[in-house]
Design a protein around this motif. Structure first.
Motif, PDB file in Angstrom:
ATOM      1  N   LYS A 106       0.831  -1.207   0.000  1.00 31.45           N
ATOM      2  CA  LYS A 106       0.000   0.000   0.000  1.00 31.45           C
ATOM      3  C   LYS A 106       0.868   1.261   0.000  1.00 31.45           C
ATOM      4  O   LYS A 106       0.577   2.236  -0.704  1.00 31.45           O
ATOM      5  CB  LYS A 106      -0.928  -0.001   1.219  1.00 31.45           C
ATOM      6  CG  LYS A 106      -2.085  -0.999   1.100  1.00 31.45           C
ATOM      7  CD  LYS A 106      -3.008  -0.902   2.302  1.00 31.45           C
ATOM      8  CE  LYS A 106      -4.195  -1.864   2.140  1.00 31.45           C
ATOM      9  NZ  LYS A 106      -5.143  -1.770   3.252  1.00 31.45           N
ATOM     10  N   ILE A 107       1.935   1.248   0.783  1.00 31.88           N
ATOM     11  CA  ILE A 107       2.821   2.413   0.850  1.00 31.88           C
ATOM     12  C   ILE A 107       3.514   2.629  -0.491  1.00 31.88           C
ATOM     13  O   ILE A 107       3.642   3.757  -0.986  1.00 31.88           O
ATOM     14  CB  ILE A 107       3.849   2.246   1.984  1.00 31.88           C
ATOM     15  CG1 ILE A 107       3.129   2.273   3.340  1.00 31.88           C
ATOM     16  CG2 ILE A 107       4.907   3.336   1.933  1.00 31.88           C
ATOM     17  CD1 ILE A 107       4.003   1.931   4.513  1.00 31.88           C
TER      18      ILE A 107
ATOM     19  N   ILE B 158       1.175   4.329  -3.060  1.00 30.22           N
ATOM     20  CA  ILE B 158       0.529   5.618  -2.767  1.00 30.22           C
ATOM     21  C   ILE B 158       0.436   6.424  -4.062  1.00 30.22           C
ATOM     22  O   ILE B 158       1.425   6.569  -4.801  1.00 30.22           O
ATOM     23  CB  ILE B 158       1.323   6.385  -1.690  1.00 30.22           C
ATOM     24  CG1 ILE B 158       1.097   5.752  -0.306  1.00 30.22           C
ATOM     25  CG2 ILE B 158       0.931   7.862  -1.646  1.00 30.22           C
ATOM     26  CD1 ILE B 158       1.939   6.360   0.807  1.00 30.22           C
TER      27      ILE B 158
ATOM     28  N   ALA C 246       0.699   6.923   6.364  1.00 26.49           N
ATOM     29  CA  ALA C 246       0.208   5.722   5.682  1.00 26.49           C
ATOM     30  C   ALA C 246      -0.310   4.682   6.678  1.00 26.49           C
ATOM     31  O   ALA C 246      -1.354   4.054   6.453  1.00 26.49           O
ATOM     32  CB  ALA C 246       1.331   5.130   4.831  1.00 26.49           C
TER      33      ALA C 246
ATOM     34  N   LEU D  76      -3.725   8.819  -1.129  1.00 26.28           N
ATOM     35  CA  LEU D  76      -2.961   7.734  -0.522  1.00 26.28           C
ATOM     36  C   LEU D  76      -3.265   6.413  -1.237  1.00 26.28           C
ATOM     37  O   LEU D  76      -2.748   6.155  -2.318  1.00 26.28           O
ATOM     38  CB  LEU D  76      -3.284   7.662   0.974  1.00 26.28           C
ATOM     39  CG  LEU D  76      -2.984   8.951   1.768  1.00 26.28           C
ATOM     40  CD1 LEU D  76      -3.454   8.830   3.215  1.00 26.28           C
ATOM     41  CD2 LEU D  76      -1.506   9.294   1.713  1.00 26.28           C
ATOM     42  N   TYR D  77      -4.124   5.625  -0.674  1.00 23.14           N
ATOM     43  CA  TYR D  77      -4.511   4.333  -1.240  1.00 23.14           C
ATOM     44  C   TYR D  77      -5.912   4.025  -0.745  1.00 23.14           C
ATOM     45  O   TYR D  77      -6.432   4.671   0.178  1.00 23.14           O
ATOM     46  CB  TYR D  77      -3.517   3.238  -0.835  1.00 23.14           C
ATOM     47  CG  TYR D  77      -3.294   3.166   0.663  1.00 23.14           C
ATOM     48  CD1 TYR D  77      -4.216   2.524   1.498  1.00 23.14           C
ATOM     49  CD2 TYR D  77      -2.199   3.777   1.252  1.00 23.14           C
ATOM     50  CE1 TYR D  77      -4.053   2.481   2.866  1.00 23.14           C
ATOM     51  CE2 TYR D  77      -2.020   3.748   2.637  1.00 23.14           C
ATOM     52  CZ  TYR D  77      -2.954   3.097   3.441  1.00 23.14           C
ATOM     53  OH  TYR D  77      -2.789   3.066   4.804  1.00 23.14           O
TER      54      TYR D  77
END
Length: 843
Positions: free
Chosen positions: A644-645, A648, A666, A717-718
């Motif tokens: 996920k990071i 981004i 995050a 972000l996500y």
């Protein structure tokens, strides 16, 4: 005056009521005030003050005579026989009464059986107020005066300026004997108290672009100080009695000419405002300059001419006042064991260093200018201040007809002194600035009406040098101290001369560059130093402009900026100059937000001198991601969280935030299913929001329009989550935080609406760049600074479903300059005409 006497006498004869007679007096005084316009324009400063004082005398005497006539009737005694004396105090006593000044009157009496004095005095004061006279009155019995002064030393200065208006001469003679004793009583206590009071007044009202000509630097209070000290110490009734003893006739003439102009300005200010006004503000300056006879010239407006003359007059009064007060009081405030009498403080003949201040004997003979400069070069660096005795000594230096090679050589050595600021301040205070640095002649007393600078150009330039000497930003200080001594010397010169081009027809950046080259060439500087210094003078405010108005994370912007500077050394030096320049504007101008922007620009620009490829957005994202991956915190995350990071959406978060901050944001976002927010209120207000649930941004900003936003970032972000960070220029009161929390909570209701007034934005002042970066478009809006501007733009973007990635908000000189970075999602560039129509007005 005879007409009103006859009219009042008729009314008294016909047993008229008090209020009828009062109306006659009131009309007479009102008619007099209405006629003042013509009097002010046809009479000079001091001449008008005297004339107005005499008219006020006559009116007060008229009221007093009426009181005697009323109380004694046909048996009225001679006025000299009634034990009452009317005495003018303060500015009224000095015959410096301005139109709307308070009339300070003392009613002196001697309680005598057979006279109903208190009733006469009370009715006189009441009648004066009823007639519109702004009376500041005090009533004293003769035997009480001396005791009153002992109990309250603050009234001593007012009483020292006593002048008899009318009444008992016998009582006045007795009062003069009391005055003589008062002058000799507690001299040291009075002098020390007045000096401290004056010091605090100057700290409160320093020389600024809207000077206070009564209480401020060089104002009338400084002239009063000379009189108070002279009359207490020497017993004179006019300081001119000390001419050719303590000062020359020429010195006194220059001082009186300057003071006379200040008197003229004050009379005109009162006349224009129709009330007491002692501050020359920008609103009144156009009319003031016309009333004082100035007309526009091809190279200088009447307002600039007027303000320049005011500034010069204030300098002249301050110069004479501070030196004479020091000279008059030195014997009173000096202790028997004063350091000046102790040989261990002796530096040279007639020169003494006490702590970090240099003193001189007032009997020190003046030297040639070159000899004075050589003396200054030889001074130890511990000398940071110069006593007025030394300023007086320096001011009397014998000036050459032109600057010879030998003098220029000495000036060059002087400019390389490490403690340059106090020496330049001395040269300026001694009124030698233009003699030592001829290229500075145009900036001396040069006003700045831009709404940003608070001081004239010369004062601002010297303050910039001062701020360099006392750097409070640790990061800037570290950079400055990392420079070599020669480079630091060049920074000092750029700080001093960065605005030297102002006051000329051409752009001051270009003029300044040329003048700096001319000066340093004439002083035989090395070619590389000349070129580098001139470059910094030309671009001295470029770093501030770019940091405040541009996207400092844009490769294109950074390359354009660094291309101007050409070297990492120039960047470092410009960073330090920018700090000093902004700090010199005012104590609160260099804020934490300003420091952050400048530091970020500096850090973004540094790689450009090492490897231009590092400026590429993707390269910088990869580099930041590599730093994140190396952290212990990242390594402990689950593989899903790591993915996920890495994915981004926003590039900007990797360009703007530190690796640790990105990780924290995050990780926190992963826990949020709706929204969460944080409010910080130190040193300024910051709102941080992470949301999955939609945010009504237009509503939020509209409700927060009472605060000044400095920057706003929105990072994708996500998992459809976004991070919002809104920074404000100042903190708020603690009780406002709950209200702000409620606004944030309500902003997650997408049905909430707010009525925002459409601001005035012209199409020609909106710039759109759809190729700002690979992923972002940019829109720059320049408009008059107006309430709700930023909120309205955000609302229009909401209406068009436009994603703001980042926003930078700023205003200067009454103009807002807002920069928006917008995600390229097909909604912005393809609809820019529609968006402009919604944003802009036809005005």
């Amino acid at each position: 005056m005879s007409e009103i006497n006859i009219l009042v006498e008729d009314l008294i004869s016909n047993n008229a009521k008090d209020f009828e007679i009062s109306k006659v007096f009131k009309k007479y005084f009102k008619d007099y005030l209405a006629s003042i316009d013509t009097t002010v324009e046809t009479t000079g400063g001091k001449d008008f003050f005297v004339k107005h004082t005499k008219e006020t005398d006559k009116f007060i005497v008229l009221l007093y005579k009426y009181m005697l006539r009323k109380h004694f009737g046909d048996y009225q005694p001679m006025s000299t026989s009634v034990p009452i004396t009317l005495i003018a105090l303060g500015s009224y006593g000095r015959e410096q009464l301005c139109i709307y000044s308070d009339v300070d009157l003392m009613i002196l009496y001697e309680d005598t059986r057979g006279y109903n004095l208190k009733e006469i005095m009370e009715e006189l004061i009441t009648l004066a107020w009823d007639c519109g006279l702004k009376l500041g009155s005090r009533v004293h019995e003769l035997k009480e005066v001396e005791k009153a002064v002992k109990e309250d030393i603050t009234i001593k200065s007012s009483i020292l300026e006593s002048r008899m208006i009318y009444g008992s001469k016998h009582l006045w003679y007795g009062y003069q004997n009391v005055l003589r004793r008062i002058r000799k009583t507690n001299q040291k206590e009075f002098v020390l108290e007045k000096l401290e009071e004056h010091k605090q007044r100057l700290l409160k009202y320093p020389l600024k672009m809207e000077p206070n000509i009564k209480d401020g630097y060089g104002g009338m209070r400084e002239a009063n100080m000379i009189f108070w000290m002279a009359t207490v110490i020497y017993g004179v009734s006019d300081i001119r009695q000390l001419s050719e003893k303590e000062f020359s006739e020429e010195e006194y003439k220059k001082y009186r000419t300057a003071l006379e102009y200040i008197f003229q300005v004050r009379s005109a200010l009162h006349n224009i405002a129709k009330k007491k006004l002692d501050v020359v503000n920008f609103d009144v300056l156009p009319e003031l300059s016309s009333k004082l006879g100035f007309e526009h010239k091809p190279r200088m407006t009447k307002e600039r001419q007027c303000m320049a003359k005011i500034l010069e007059s204030l300098h002249r009064v301050h110069f004479f006042s501070t030196i004479m007060v020091k000279k008059f009081t030195r014997q009173i405030i000096t202790n028997k064991e004063h350091p000046l009498e102790v040989k261990k403080y002796r530096y040279k003949k007639n020169l003494y260093i006490i702590e970090d201040k240099l003193f001189s004997s007032f009997y020190n003979k003046p030297k040639k200018l070159i000899e004075l400069l050589e003396e200054l070069i030889e001074l130890p660096n511990e000398v940071q201040h110069f006593d007025r005795s030394y300023i007086n000594y320096a001011s009397q230096s014998i000036l050459p007809s032109k600057l010879t090679k030998d003098i220029k050589k000495v000036i060059k050595a002087l400019l390389f002194k490490e403690n340059l600021y106090p020496i330049i301040k001395l040269i300026y205070n001694a009124r030698l600035f233009q003699s030592v640095i001829p290229i500075a002649k145009k900036i001396v007393n040069q006003p700045q009406f831009d709404g940003y600078h608070q001081h004239p150009v010369d004062v601002h330039s010297i303050k910039t040098l001062k701020k360099l000497q006392e750097i409070h930003d640790p990061y800037v200080k570290e950079i400055y101290e990392s420079l070599e001594e020669k480079e630091r010397a060049l920074v000092r010169l750029v700080c001093l001369f960065h605005d030297v081009g102002k006051g000329r027809v051409n752009d001051h950046h270009l003029s300044g560059e040329k003048l700096f080259k001319n000066l340093t060439t004439s002083l035989d500087f090395e070619h590389n130093d000349i070129q580098l210094g001139a470059l910094l003078v030309r671009y001295h405010n470029m770093m501030s402009k770019v940091a405040s108005n541009e996207d400092i994370y844009s490769e294109k912007i950074i390359l354009s900026f660094t291309a101007l500077l050409k070297s990492e050394l120039a960047l470092k030096m410009l960073y330090v100059v920018t700090y000093a320049d902004i700090s010199a504007v005012g104590e609160t101008v260099y804020k934490s937000s300003t420091a952050s922007l400048l530091r970020q620009l500096y850090l973004q620009a540094l790689p450009a001198f090492e490897n231009k490829n590092l400026l590429n957005e993707n390269s910088r994202r990869i580099a930041k991601m590599d730093t994140i991956k190396k952290s212990k915190q990242y390594k402990e995350l689950s593989n899903i969280m790591k993915k996920k990071i890495q994915y981004i959406s926003s590039n900007q978060i990797f360009l703007q935030k530190k690796a640790k901050d990105i990780l924290d944001i995050a990780i926190k976002a992963n826990e949020i299913s709706t929204y969460d927010y944080e409010i910080k209120n130190a040193p300024t207000l910051i709102i941080r929001i992470i949301r999955k649930q939609p945010l009504n941004l237009g509503f939020l900003l509209g409700k927060l329009e009472f605060l000044n936003i400095s920057t706003m970032n929105i990072f994708k972000l996500y998992d459809e989550k976004k991070f919002f960070e809104i920074k404000f220029s100042e903190a708020v009161d603690e009780e406002d935080l709950l209200y702000i929390s409620q606004i944030i909570e309500n902003s997650f209701d997408m049905d909430k609406k707010i009525n925002l007034k459409k601001p005035i934005i012209l199409k020609e002042n909106v710039g759109i760049d759809c190729n700002h970066t690979t992923y972002l478009a940019a829109m720059q809006v320049t408009a008059k600074d107006q309430k709700g501007l930023f909120a309205y733009i955000a609302k229009v973007f909401d209406d068009f479903s436009i994603e703001i990635e980042s926003a930078k908000v700023g205003s200067i000189k009454g103009m807002a300059k807002d920069l928006f970075l917008i995600e390229k999602n097909g909604r912005f560039c393809s609809k820019q005409d529609e968006i402009l129509n919604s944003l802009c007005t036809d005005e």
